[in-house]
Design an enzyme around this catalytic site. Structure first.
Site: not given
Length: 475
Positions: A141, A239, A277
């Site tokens: 995480k 995110c 990402k």
């Protein structure tokens, strides 16, 4: 009987002396057959015993202790049964199953299945479980320097079901989360990284990192995670609810100038492979991906979750997930996002193929993977690895065994021996709509046949609308 006992070949038809001679010949032939059969049977038995001897000494087999028992079991069968069983074992051992191992940026994984950053990689216990179950790699995480700023709320998940939403019977097709990055102290996570690499030195552990728009903070975070022995870094530029007011997560991934600068900081400091990402919440995902690779990143991960509002309760009129009567847009995942993820991965892969040497870079596909077939689709579009996060939250860490088995079934069906045999195989079949029209017109002329479906919009009718629609569906 007259077919061979009375026909002596001289035409006299008596069949006495000549018949006896022929009978004698036939008996000799049968004896020869019997002798040959016994020789073959003896040869089979020798082969069987040789096989058992080689097996017993444990040539190339990791578990030698079990073989004496196998030899005893085989000796308990009658000789003829033993020979047949031995042949069956030898035949099956000669068949090699597909090889799922992959090598990505110099990193070797036993299979392409990677735990995606999120709850399945939130602490030592769950990451250890992932390694024990057989996942190819684990991405922990996301961590940052100051976990005290990270405060999660509960509930923080909401689900979308097929059919009437809210029904407990409908299949879960969508999943939204408003969860932040790790709220555990960085020191705790680093100690657990170190412990995991000590216990599993040959397994791949990847740190996911995210920071504010401060060069010194990024450099410190990279230095600290690398000291634990992690194998690679994934940078979270994506995110959708990652505190954008502090220029974190998607706030960087949507700003190409910002991303280019931060990637420059990161790649100047990092000594392990770096994956960027990507966020799908952008018009052209190839733009940030191109910049990330150009500034030194070795790989791209795509996609992170899609910004979403899961729904509104028609009873309370409040949004979901509901926290003290309020909510905030979150990240959407699960199988419903897979078609979107496939399109993004396809676009990135085509860009990488045309502008970069794919052998030097990697692509990790993410989005709604729950079966081996789902994974195969991402690999066919060029992905080296496939990440799973929500799927683990729904089905558990044992899902990897199902994924591996189903991917092997797919490979056997098409006679693929390795992942590289079919990686990117479907990319050449994507083109523009203009090119599709040209190809179909050429095909019609070549076949001299009427094309399937309607010729133009004027051919639609009200009465046959459903059938006309079906006539243009390909699957």
């Amino acid at each position: 009987m007259d077919g061979w006992m009375d026909d002596d070949g001289d035409g006299d038809g008596d069949g006495d002396g000549d018949g006896q001679l022929l009978v004698s010949k036939k008996v000799d032939e049968l004896r020869s057959y019997s002798y040959a059969y016994k020789k073959i049977q003896s040869l089979c038995l020798h082969i069987s015993m040789a096989s058992l001897h080689l097996t017993k000494v444990g040539l190339g087999h990791p578990n030698r202790n079990s073989f004496p028992d196998l030899a005893i079991t085989r000796r308990a069968y009658p000789p003829t049964r033993s020979t047949r069983v031995a042949f069956k074992v030898l035949a099956s051992s000669s068949q090699t199953e597909p090889d799922l191992s992959v090598c990505v940026n110099g990193i070797h994984m036993p299979n392409p299945f990677v735990i995606g950053s999120g709850p399945p990689g939130t602490n030592y216990t769950v990451m250890k479980r992932a390694f024990d179950e057989g996942w190819g790699a684990v991405i922990a995480k996301t961590v940052s320097l100051d976990a005290a700023k990270v405060i999660n709320v509960t509930p923080r998940y909401a689900r979308l079901r097929a059919g009437a939403n809210g029904s407990a019977k409908g299949q879960i097709i969508g999943w939204e989360n408003i969860e932040l990055i790790s709220d555990r102290p960085l020191e705790t996570m680093l100690k657990e990284f170190t412990q995991l690499k000590k216990e599993y030195p040959d397994r791949i552990l990847i740190a996911s990192i995210m920071e504010e728009y401060k060069k010194a903070d990024w450099e410190e975070l990279i230095d600290r995670v690398e000291q634990t022995g992690i194998d690679a870094i994934e940078v979270n530029f994506s995110c959708p609810h990652g505190m954008p007011e502090r220029k974190m997560g998607m706030a960087i991934g949507q700003d190409c100038a910002l991303l280019e600068e931060v990637c420059g900081w990161i790649n100047a400091k990092a000594t392990v492979p770096v994956w960027a990402k990507m966020t799908p919440n952008i018009t052209d995902i190839t733009m940030p991906a191109r910049l990330a690779l150009s500034t030194g990143c070795e790989g791209i991960s795509a996609i992170n979750t899609i910004q979403s509002v899961m729904g509104i309760s028609l009873d309370t009129l409040r949004p979901e997930p509901c926290v003290e009567g309020y909510s905030t847009p979150g990240g959407y995942s699960c199988k419903a996002v897979r078609p979107i993820a496939l399109a993004k991965v396809m676009n990135i892969a085509k860009m990488m193929n045309s502008e970069f040497n794919m052998k030097d870079y990697s692509l990790s596909g993410i989005g709604g993977v729950e079966t081996g077939g789902d994974a195969a689709e991402f690999i066919l579009l060029g992905a080296n690895t496939v990440q799973v996060c929500t799927g683990v939250m729904m089905h558990g860490y044992g899902l990897v065994k199902k994924l591996c088995a189903e991917l092997k079934d797919f490979m056997n069906k098409h006679n693929f021996k390795t992942i590289e045999d079919f990686r990117g195989a479907s990319l050449p079949y994507f083109t523009t709509h203009t090119d599709l029209v040209r190809r179909q017109q050429e095909a019609i002329q070549q076949r001299k046949a009427v094309k399937k479906g309607l010729g133009s919009d004027k051919d639609w009718t009200g009465d046959g609308f459903v059938k006309e629609t079906e006539s243009m569906v390909s699957n």
